[in-house]
Enzyme design. Structure first.
Site, PDB file in Angstrom:
ATOM      1  N   SER A 142      -5.644  76.933  46.360  1.00  0.00           N
ATOM      2  CA  SER A 142      -6.429  76.325  45.292  1.00  0.00           C
ATOM      3  C   SER A 142      -5.644  76.314  43.978  1.00  0.00           C
ATOM      4  CB  SER A 142      -7.775  77.021  45.156  1.00  0.00           C
ATOM      5  OG  SER A 142      -8.636  76.258  44.341  1.00  0.00           O
ATOM      6  N   ASP A 299      -7.003  70.017  40.283  1.00  0.00           N
ATOM      7  CA  ASP A 299      -6.177  71.154  40.696  1.00  0.00           C
ATOM      8  C   ASP A 299      -5.401  70.805  41.976  1.00  0.00           C
ATOM      9  OD1 ASP A 299      -8.281  71.285  42.515  1.00  0.00           O
ATOM     10  OD2 ASP A 299      -8.522  73.453  42.375  1.00  0.00           O
ATOM     11  N   ASP A 301      -5.438  71.431  45.180  1.00  0.00           N
ATOM     12  CA  ASP A 301      -6.125  70.952  46.391  1.00  0.00           C
ATOM     13  C   ASP A 301      -7.240  69.961  46.060  1.00  0.00           C
ATOM     14  OD1 ASP A 301      -7.691  72.941  45.267  1.00  0.00           O
ATOM     15  OD2 ASP A 301      -8.322  73.804  47.171  1.00  0.00           O
ATOM     16  N   ASP A 303     -10.110  69.881  44.557  1.00  0.00           N
ATOM     17  CA  ASP A 303     -11.556  70.088  44.696  1.00  0.00           C
ATOM     18  C   ASP A 303     -12.196  70.393  43.341  1.00  0.00           C
ATOM     19  OD1 ASP A 303     -10.598  72.678  44.412  1.00  0.00           O
ATOM     20  OD2 ASP A 303     -11.625  73.490  46.165  1.00  0.00           O
TER      21      ASP A 303
END
Length: 560
Positions: A142, A299, A301, A303
């Protein structure tokens, strides 16, 4: 014991060329050996997350193989398609770990659908549902710093894995020897055997269509002339975010050049997290240069999405996750009422640590607001309950204060792609009527009161960190505070008591204070941190901020 494990790794013929030099380098450093081998990374509902390197307490191909063997053992008991979807982001070794996981699954006779290039969390959740998979794997850490990587596991519904399933997988992992216990064939072999296949263009197209179908005012962006600066923060957002924005008619997009392409070293900011100023700094400079209406960052990833909005005086202001959540909820409700597309008995969902201002906005529009535990899987669980009742269209929006948003049931995790689309559409709409995001936010505060929501974090690093955190939470339960900074505690809600909260047990304490303020204390599920969430309400920002500062100062000694 950890010394023996170190010696075993040192003697092994390790396939990853980076690991042996690291092990050799620490041979005389007991602390470094202990740090890597005294414990193993624990697999939980958020999967695995850790620093890259050699050892059981690090992210490497052997820990990934071991985890995936545990997952494979669980999948084999589940019937169904015996298929797992895999995606990965731009982090160091993400592609290697994704292909490693695919090789373990294929060796176990489990079919794999893997993206042919990096794609974000929502794309993984979508593919898991699209191919009716038993599970999904997203290789990412993340928004952690560059030295981290991780592995998120998803259930067949495209939601992060349930506690029960994760416990079974963890049990299977513990039975699997980390160096040689996993079955494994090479990625190429898996492809040759027909077990590993790439995600098809049909799936990618269906994802974009699902996202674009959630526009509130379709066609509006084609003529609104929104000027955007966007940063994917060297992550996986570039392709899907720009594709969707161009599809809906936003073409004036300037990408932050230093943060455009995948780069797992994240050289422009140590923490690629759109919640923090340093990550948005380059984008803000570019927004000022170009006079953009909006600056947006996702960010690694993709999400989470963070924004800076242009104010009437030409300056730019960062907008908190709570404020964006409230703005989007307000925009979706008002816009869908205007268009006649708001469903009967509409439902919105947010986490218990997100702003109560959203409850007031939902009530104003006659929308039911459901409050759930922190973690987007609980929002996904509410969508699943509506789906099971044949009422999934009632769900209009879900959000968490940590910059996660979702509108629609096509995936079951937060989605920065749809978040970006709706934020841009909303900004374009306000621009088209001679208003702005800033102006609308001020109108909301004028209508409902000046809420302030702030989060502080206390870090507890090292092997004893988790024990310290547990001790602090226990102390708060054994000796409940009766006041903070002179504000009496009027009610304590302990989320470890499901019979009182109606929600599953969670390690969260919420203190209601006289005058309407609240303080939430919650250990992070993925990092060695205790977070404190403050909601204060004043006649203006200064009054709300002053109360928050007093409360934060009063709490500090508890975490010393």
């Amino acid at each position: 014991m950890y010394r023996n494990e170190y010696e075993r790794w040192l003697a092994a013929d390790l396939e990853d060329a980076d690991l042996k030099p690291e092990l050799t380098k620490i041979k005389d450093n007991e602390n470094e050996i202990k740090e890597r081998f005294a414990v193993a990374l624990k697999f939980g509902t958020a999967g695995l997350r850790g620093v890259l390197g050699a050892g059981t307490n690090r992210m490497n191909i052997y820990v990934v193989r071991q985890a995936t063997q545990g997952l494979a053992n669980w999948v084999k008991t589940q019937g169904g398609n015996q298929t797992v979807a895999i995606s990965y982001d731009s982090r160091l070794k993400s592609d290697v770990f994704a292909k490693t996981a695919a090789g373990v699954l294929a060796a176990n006779g489990i079919k794999v659908r893997i993206y042919d290039a990096l794609m974000p969390v929502p794309a993984l959740s979508f593919a898991t549902r699209y191919y009716q998979c038993n599970a999904g794997i997203m290789v990412t850490a993340s928004h952690n710093p560059a030295q981290y990587n991780g592995y998120k596991a998803y259930g067949p519904d495209g939601c992060q894995m349930t506690d029960d399933a994760a416990a079974i997988v963890y049990n299977e992992i513990q039975k699997t020897d980390v160096l040689n216990g996993a079955k494994y064939i090479s990625f190429a072999e898996g492809v040759e055997q027909g077990l590993i296949r790439f995600v098809g263009d049909d799936c990618k197209k269906a994802l974009y269509e699902a996202i674009e179908s959630r526009q509130v005012r379709p066609g509006l962006c084609k003529t609104a002339g929104l000027k955007l600066v966007y940063s994917p923060l060297n992550g996986s957002g570039l392709v899907p975010v720009t594709q969707v924005l161009k599809d809906i008619g936003i073409t004036d997009i300037t990408i932050v050049p230093e943060q455009e392409y995948p780069n797992g070293y994240f050289t422009t900011c140590s923490y690629p997290n759109p919640e923090i100023f340093a990550a948005l700094e380059k984008g803000l400079e570019l927004a000022k240069e170009t006079g953009a209406d909006l600056m947006l960052a996702t960010d690694p990833d993709a999400d989470r999405v963070g924004i800076a909005m242009k104010c009437p005086d030409g300056s730019y202001e960062l907008v908190s996750g709570n404020e964006v959540g409230v703005l989007l909820l307000d925009y979706i409700c008002a816009g869908r009422i205007e268009k006649g597309t708001l469903p009967e008995k509409a439902v919105a969902v947010k986490s218990i640590v997100s702003t109560p201002l959203a409850d007031a906005v939902a009530a104003h529009y006659g929308v039911e607001m459901r409050n759930v535990l922190t973690g987007f899987k609980w929002i996904g669980d509410q969508i699943a309950q509506l789906e099971a009742a044949g009422e999934v269209d009632r769900f209009i929006f879900g959000f968490e204060e940590s910059y996660g948003y979702l509108a629609g049931s096509y995936v079951r995790d937060k989605d920065a792609v749809i978040g970006s689309m709706l934020i841009c559409e909303m900004a374009a709409y306000y621009r088209s009527i001679g208003s702005s995001l800033k102006q609308r936010l001020e109108e909301i505060y004028a209508q409902y009161g000046r809420y302030l929501n702030k989060v502080d974090s206390y870090e507890f690093q090292g092997l004893t960190g988790m024990d310290k955190m547990a001790g602090i939470m226990q102390q708060l339960r054994d000796n409940p505070p009766t006041e903070f900074a002179g504000y009496a505690v009027t009610k304590v809600t302990d989320y470890k008591k499901p019979d009182e909260t109606g929600l599953p047990a969670a390690n969260v304490l919420i203190y209601a204070l006289e005058g309407g303020a609240t303080v939430v204390v919650r250990p992070s599920g993925t990092e060695p941190k205790i977070k404190t969430y403050f909601t204060t309400l004043g006649k203006d920002l200064a009054e709300a901020q002053a109360q928050k500062d007093k409360l934060a100062e009063a709490l500090k000694p508890l975490f010393a």
